[in-house]
Every structure is written in C-alpha cells, then in structure tokens.
Design a protein around this motif. Structure first.
Motif, PDB file in Angstrom:
ATOM      1  N   LEU A 227       3.937  -9.903 -11.506  1.00 22.64           N
ATOM      2  CA  LEU A 227       5.072  -8.979 -11.460  1.00 22.64           C
ATOM      3  C   LEU A 227       6.362  -9.637 -11.954  1.00 22.64           C
ATOM      4  CD1 LEU A 227       4.325  -7.305  -8.026  1.00 22.64           C
ATOM      5  CD2 LEU A 227       4.226  -6.193 -10.264  1.00 22.64           C
ATOM      6  N   TRP A 228       6.463 -10.940 -11.818  1.00 26.85           N
ATOM      7  CA  TRP A 228       7.668 -11.678 -12.200  1.00 26.85           C
ATOM      8  C   TRP A 228       7.481 -12.458 -13.490  1.00 26.85           C
ATOM      9  CZ3 TRP A 228      12.091 -13.395  -8.892  1.00 26.85           C
ATOM     10  CH2 TRP A 228      12.344 -12.488  -7.868  1.00 26.85           C
TER      11      TRP A 228
ATOM     12  N   ASP B  14       0.804  -1.226   0.000  1.00 21.10           N
ATOM     13  CA  ASP B  14       0.000   0.000   0.000  1.00 21.10           C
ATOM     14  C   ASP B  14       0.838   1.278   0.000  1.00 21.10           C
ATOM     15  OD1 ASP B  14      -2.255  -1.577   0.071  1.00 21.10           O
ATOM     16  OD2 ASP B  14      -2.568  -1.352   2.236  1.00 21.10           O
ATOM     17  N   HIS B  15       2.118   1.179   0.296  1.00 22.14           N
ATOM     18  CA  HIS B  15       2.978   2.367   0.413  1.00 22.14           C
ATOM     19  C   HIS B  15       3.149   3.027  -0.951  1.00 22.14           C
ATOM     20  CE1 HIS B  15       6.404   4.894   1.348  1.00 22.14           C
ATOM     21  NE2 HIS B  15       6.236   4.614   2.622  1.00 22.14           N
ATOM     22  N   ARG B  16       2.797   4.269  -1.040  1.00 27.74           N
ATOM     23  CA  ARG B  16       2.850   4.984  -2.320  1.00 27.74           C
ATOM     24  C   ARG B  16       4.274   5.258  -2.778  1.00 27.74           C
ATOM     25  NH1 ARG B  16      -1.412   9.682  -2.477  1.00 27.74           N
ATOM     26  NH2 ARG B  16      -1.535   9.067  -4.657  1.00 27.74           N
ATOM     27  N   GLY B  17       5.229   5.233  -1.857  1.00 28.15           N
ATOM     28  CA  GLY B  17       6.608   5.527  -2.215  1.00 28.15           C
ATOM     29  C   GLY B  17       7.389   4.310  -2.696  1.00 28.15           C
ATOM     30  N   ILE B  18       6.786   3.136  -2.566  1.00 30.97           N
ATOM     31  CA  ILE B  18       7.444   1.909  -3.016  1.00 30.97           C
ATOM     32  C   ILE B  18       6.723   1.449  -4.272  1.00 30.97           C
ATOM     33  CG2 ILE B  18       8.098  -0.449  -2.439  1.00 30.97           C
ATOM     34  CD1 ILE B  18       7.944   0.340   0.524  1.00 30.97           C
ATOM     35  N   GLY B  19       7.338   1.681  -5.407  1.00 35.05           N
ATOM     36  CA  GLY B  19       6.712   1.366  -6.689  1.00 35.05           C
ATOM     37  C   GLY B  19       6.744  -0.116  -7.009  1.00 35.05           C
ATOM     38  N   PRO B  20       5.911  -0.531  -7.956  1.00 34.33           N
ATOM     39  CA  PRO B  20       5.835  -1.947  -8.323  1.00 34.33           C
ATOM     40  C   PRO B  20       7.124  -2.523  -8.885  1.00 34.33           C
ATOM     41  CG  PRO B  20       4.111  -0.680  -9.426  1.00 34.33           C
ATOM     42  CD  PRO B  20       4.956   0.279  -8.664  1.00 34.33           C
ATOM     43  N   THR B  21       8.054  -1.661  -9.297  1.00 31.04           N
ATOM     44  CA  THR B  21       9.319  -2.178  -9.820  1.00 31.04           C
ATOM     45  C   THR B  21      10.346  -2.410  -8.712  1.00 31.04           C
ATOM     46  OG1 THR B  21      10.087   0.062 -10.271  1.00 31.04           O
ATOM     47  CG2 THR B  21       8.993  -1.112 -12.077  1.00 31.04           C
ATOM     48  N   ALA B  22      10.058  -1.956  -7.506  1.00 33.47           N
ATOM     49  CA  ALA B  22      10.966  -2.174  -6.375  1.00 33.47           C
ATOM     50  C   ALA B  22      10.865  -3.636  -5.933  1.00 33.47           C
ATOM     51  CB  ALA B  22      10.607  -1.249  -5.224  1.00 33.47           C
TER      52      ALA B  22
END
Length: 89
Positions: free
Chosen positions: A67-68, A26-34
């Motif tokens: 994602l993978w 849910d954290h907006r600062g951690i993007g899906p590519t992280a």
C-alpha cells in the motif's frame, strides 16, 4: 478501533490488538486509500509479532508495504516498519 488497537499494542496484548486492526481491514466503509486502512496492516503485523505468529506478521507487513510502495522512503513510520520487518527475516 484504531486507537483501541494501538492501546492493546502498547499493553502488549497482541490477540486483542490484532482483532481491532482486523476490524478496520475488513470494514467495507474504510477504503484502501484511507490512512487508517494502511496503518491497520502495520498494526496487524506488530500484533502478530506479539502473538508469535511470524508468518501472519510477515504477510501483514508485506500488505502495508504494498500500500505504501509509492511513498517517500524517508517517512519515519515506513523506515521503522522496514526495520521491524527485517528482524522477522
């Protein structure tokens, strides 16, 4: 948050682990590519297995696989996740 989620998983405290991994998703600062974001989906799947919620576990594993999808299929964590997911079927 991620190490705390892993610690809860190791202690077999599924609800607490799920809460920690959900914070990452849910954290907006951690993007899906992280890497933490994608591994949090895997952690959620494992946490939901511990809580007995197989429907949420399957959904979390599927999110991880999405994602993978382009990853090398021989990566150990991906192979392990696929084996865990197969047990849910």
């Amino acid at each position: 948050m991620y190490p705390r989620g892993l610690a809860y998983l190791q202690a077999r405290r599924g609800a607490e682990a799920a809460a920690e991994f959900q914070k990452i998703v849910d954290h907006r600062g951690i993007g899906p590519t992280a890497i933490e974001h994608s591994l949090a989906h895997l952690g959620l799947g494992r946490a939901y297995v511990l809580t007995g919620d197989n429907a949420k576990a399957k959904a979390a594993y599927q999110d991880f696989f999405a994602l993978w999808k382009d990853a090398d299929p021989d990566i150990p964590i991906l192979k392990q996740a696929k084996a865990e997911y197969a047990k849910l079927q």
